[in-house]
Design a protein around this motif. Structure first.
Motif, PDB file in Angstrom:
ATOM      1  N   SER A 222       0.832  -1.205   0.000  1.00 27.37           N
ATOM      2  CA  SER A 222       0.000   0.000   0.000  1.00 27.37           C
ATOM      3  C   SER A 222       0.865   1.253   0.000  1.00 27.37           C
ATOM      4  N   THR A 223       1.924   1.238   0.783  1.00 26.23           N
ATOM      5  CA  THR A 223       2.837   2.382   0.824  1.00 26.23           C
ATOM      6  C   THR A 223       3.491   2.592  -0.532  1.00 26.23           C
ATOM      7  N   SER A 224       3.928   1.502  -1.175  1.00 26.90           N
ATOM      8  CA  SER A 224       4.546   1.611  -2.497  1.00 26.90           C
ATOM      9  C   SER A 224       3.560   2.145  -3.520  1.00 26.90           C
ATOM     10  N   GLN A 225       2.325   1.683  -3.428  1.00 25.92           N
ATOM     11  CA  GLN A 225       1.323   2.103  -4.401  1.00 25.92           C
ATOM     12  C   GLN A 225       1.012   3.593  -4.285  1.00 25.92           C
ATOM     13  N   VAL A 226       1.186   4.137  -3.104  1.00 22.94           N
ATOM     14  CA  VAL A 226       0.922   5.560  -2.913  1.00 22.94           C
ATOM     15  C   VAL A 226       2.163   6.399  -3.188  1.00 22.94           C
ATOM     16  N   SER A 227       3.327   5.957  -2.722  1.00 27.45           N
ATOM     17  CA  SER A 227       4.506   6.835  -2.757  1.00 27.45           C
ATOM     18  C   SER A 227       5.441   6.591  -3.935  1.00 27.45           C
ATOM     19  N   ASP A 228       5.502   5.399  -4.498  1.00 25.47           N
ATOM     20  CA  ASP A 228       6.461   5.115  -5.576  1.00 25.47           C
ATOM     21  C   ASP A 228       5.920   5.603  -6.916  1.00 25.47           C
ATOM     22  N   ARG A 229       5.826   6.901  -7.059  1.00 21.36           N
ATOM     23  CA  ARG A 229       5.281   7.462  -8.293  1.00 21.36           C
ATOM     24  C   ARG A 229       6.248   8.482  -8.870  1.00 21.36           C
ATOM     25  N   LEU A 230       5.991   8.820 -10.124  1.00 21.25           N
ATOM     26  CA  LEU A 230       6.813   9.820 -10.806  1.00 21.25           C
ATOM     27  C   LEU A 230       6.241  11.212 -10.580  1.00 21.25           C
ATOM     28  N   GLN A 231       7.109  12.186 -10.675  1.00 21.84           N
ATOM     29  CA  GLN A 231       6.698  13.578 -10.607  1.00 21.84           C
ATOM     30  C   GLN A 231       7.146  14.241 -11.913  1.00 21.84           C
TER      31      GLN A 231
ATOM     32  N   LEU B  41      -0.789  16.327 -32.454  1.00 27.55           N
ATOM     33  CA  LEU B  41      -1.685  17.234 -31.743  1.00 27.55           C
ATOM     34  C   LEU B  41      -1.779  18.548 -32.515  1.00 27.55           C
ATOM     35  N   SER B  42      -2.986  19.029 -32.697  1.00 26.20           N
ATOM     36  CA  SER B  42      -3.214  20.306 -33.377  1.00 26.20           C
ATOM     37  C   SER B  42      -3.372  21.406 -32.340  1.00 26.20           C
ATOM     38  N   THR B  43      -3.468  22.651 -32.811  1.00 25.36           N
ATOM     39  CA  THR B  43      -3.645  23.780 -31.894  1.00 25.36           C
ATOM     40  C   THR B  43      -4.939  23.629 -31.112  1.00 25.36           C
ATOM     41  N   GLY B  44      -4.856  23.877 -29.805  1.00 23.81           N
ATOM     42  CA  GLY B  44      -6.017  23.792 -28.930  1.00 23.81           C
ATOM     43  C   GLY B  44      -6.350  22.400 -28.426  1.00 23.81           C
ATOM     44  N   ASP B  45      -5.641  21.360 -28.899  1.00 27.71           N
ATOM     45  CA  ASP B  45      -5.917  19.983 -28.450  1.00 27.71           C
ATOM     46  C   ASP B  45      -5.528  19.801 -26.992  1.00 27.71           C
ATOM     47  N   ARG B  46      -6.262  18.912 -26.350  1.00 28.27           N
ATOM     48  CA  ARG B  46      -5.954  18.548 -24.957  1.00 28.27           C
ATOM     49  C   ARG B  46      -5.598  17.070 -24.901  1.00 28.27           C
ATOM     50  N   LEU B  47      -4.700  16.749 -23.985  1.00 35.34           N
ATOM     51  CA  LEU B  47      -4.249  15.370 -23.841  1.00 35.34           C
ATOM     52  C   LEU B  47      -3.981  15.093 -22.374  1.00 35.34           C
ATOM     53  N   SER B  48      -4.489  13.969 -21.886  1.00 36.15           N
ATOM     54  CA  SER B  48      -4.222  13.527 -20.518  1.00 36.15           C
ATOM     55  C   SER B  48      -3.212  12.388 -20.578  1.00 36.15           C
ATOM     56  N   VAL B  49      -2.096  12.545 -19.866  1.00 34.48           N
ATOM     57  CA  VAL B  49      -1.022  11.547 -19.861  1.00 34.48           C
ATOM     58  C   VAL B  49      -0.901  10.995 -18.448  1.00 34.48           C
ATOM     59  N   THR B  50      -1.033   9.660 -18.312  1.00 31.50           N
ATOM     60  CA  THR B  50      -0.937   9.010 -17.006  1.00 31.50           C
ATOM     61  C   THR B  50       0.243   8.053 -16.999  1.00 31.50           C
ATOM     62  N   PHE B  51       1.172   8.269 -16.071  1.00 27.97           N
ATOM     63  CA  PHE B  51       2.308   7.375 -15.869  1.00 27.97           C
ATOM     64  C   PHE B  51       1.961   6.427 -14.718  1.00 27.97           C
TER      65      PHE B  51
ATOM     66  N   ALA C 172       5.644   0.387 -11.691  1.00 27.94           N
ATOM     67  CA  ALA C 172       5.481  -1.051 -11.480  1.00 27.94           C
ATOM     68  C   ALA C 172       4.674  -1.366 -10.221  1.00 27.94           C
ATOM     69  N   SER C 173       4.736  -0.501  -9.214  1.00 23.32           N
ATOM     70  CA  SER C 173       3.993  -0.744  -7.975  1.00 23.32           C
ATOM     71  C   SER C 173       2.531  -0.344  -8.090  1.00 23.32           C
ATOM     72  N   GLY C 174       2.156   0.303  -9.184  1.00 25.99           N
ATOM     73  CA  GLY C 174       0.763   0.706  -9.385  1.00 25.99           C
ATOM     74  C   GLY C 174       0.472   2.157  -9.056  1.00 25.99           C
ATOM     75  N   ALA C 175       1.477   2.916  -8.662  1.00 33.14           N
ATOM     76  CA  ALA C 175       1.273   4.342  -8.360  1.00 33.14           C
ATOM     77  C   ALA C 175       1.136   5.125  -9.663  1.00 33.14           C
ATOM     78  N   THR C 176       0.183   6.051  -9.693  1.00 41.08           N
ATOM     79  CA  THR C 176      -0.077   6.788 -10.925  1.00 41.08           C
ATOM     80  C   THR C 176       0.175   8.282 -10.746  1.00 41.08           C
ATOM     81  N   THR C 177       0.564   8.908 -11.853  1.00 39.96           N
ATOM     82  CA  THR C 177       0.719  10.351 -11.933  1.00 39.96           C
ATOM     83  C   THR C 177       0.074  10.794 -13.233  1.00 39.96           C
ATOM     84  N   THR C 178      -0.827  11.757 -13.154  1.00 44.52           N
ATOM     85  CA  THR C 178      -1.520  12.238 -14.347  1.00 44.52           C
ATOM     86  C   THR C 178      -1.100  13.676 -14.626  1.00 44.52           C
TER      87      THR C 178
END
Length: 195
Positions: free
Chosen positions: A54-63, A158-168, A171-177
């Motif tokens: 649980s700790t890894s899933q919360v803290s082992d994420r990218l910034q 991507l064209s002008t004005g396009d939006r994109l959501s990128v989620t990293f 391996a531990s399951g921690a996500t950064t959007t």
């Protein structure tokens, strides 16, 4: 009130019976204690493993430190063809292997998911580490550059004005959007743009 036992044979039999009952109670208590100790040990081990995961899933994420795009003004349209991310370990994170990190792109062109090791070693590099062969963030001062060619990952430009959501997702399951929005005006003189 109390009856005196005068026969010596009866007195010995009562003592042996009490001793047998006492020994049986001690054995039952010992077996029950053994079962309780084993169960408690198993539960403690399981709780420790769950806590660590649980700790890894919360803290082992990218910034995400910064993000920019490569502008291509070839042809009649001006598009963003590549996105460059500079990433670091989030505070409190352990070592993060970028080869085991997945990326999900969600935007106007649809959805695309891929592993960073699919991009190739020339597109994922740690530029603060003296060992250029590794793609593992081990220190809080490590910075890695991730270059995503949108055509290579089958997402599209991507064209002008396009939006994109990128989620990293590590391996531990921690996500950064990270949310990307291409500026509404791009000029042919631009080679890159901050997103």
């Amino acid at each position: 009130m109390f009856e005196a036992i005068t026969d010596e044979e009866q007195r010995g039999q009562v003592g042996i019976g009490t001793l047998i009952v006492f020994i049986a109670m001690v054995l039952v208590a010992a077996i029950a204690a053994g079962v309780l100790i084993n169960t408690a040990g198993f539960l403690q081990t399981q709780a420790e493993a769950t806590g660590e995961e649980s700790t890894s899933q919360v803290s082992d994420r990218l910034q995400v430190v910064s993000q920019s795009g490569i502008v291509d003004s070839g042809g009649d349209q001006i598009n963003v063809t590549d996105i460059d991310f500079v990433v670091a370990k989030a505070p409190g994170a352990g070592s993060i292997d970028l080869n085991q990190t997945s990326v999900e792109l969600i935007g106007e062109n649809g959805q695309e998911t891929f592993q960073l090791d699919e991009l190739g070693s020339e597109n994922v590099s740690i530029f603060t580490s003296p060992n250029a062969d590794t793609v593992v963030l081990t220190d809080s001062s490590d910075r890695a550059e991730i270059s995503v060619d949108l055509g290579q990952v089958s997402y599209g430009n991507l064209s002008t004005g396009d939006r994109l959501s990128v989620t990293f997702t590590t391996a531990s399951g921690a996500t950064t959007t990270s949310e990307i929005r291409v500026p509404t005006t791009l000029t042919q003189d631009q080679t890159s743009v901050r997103l």
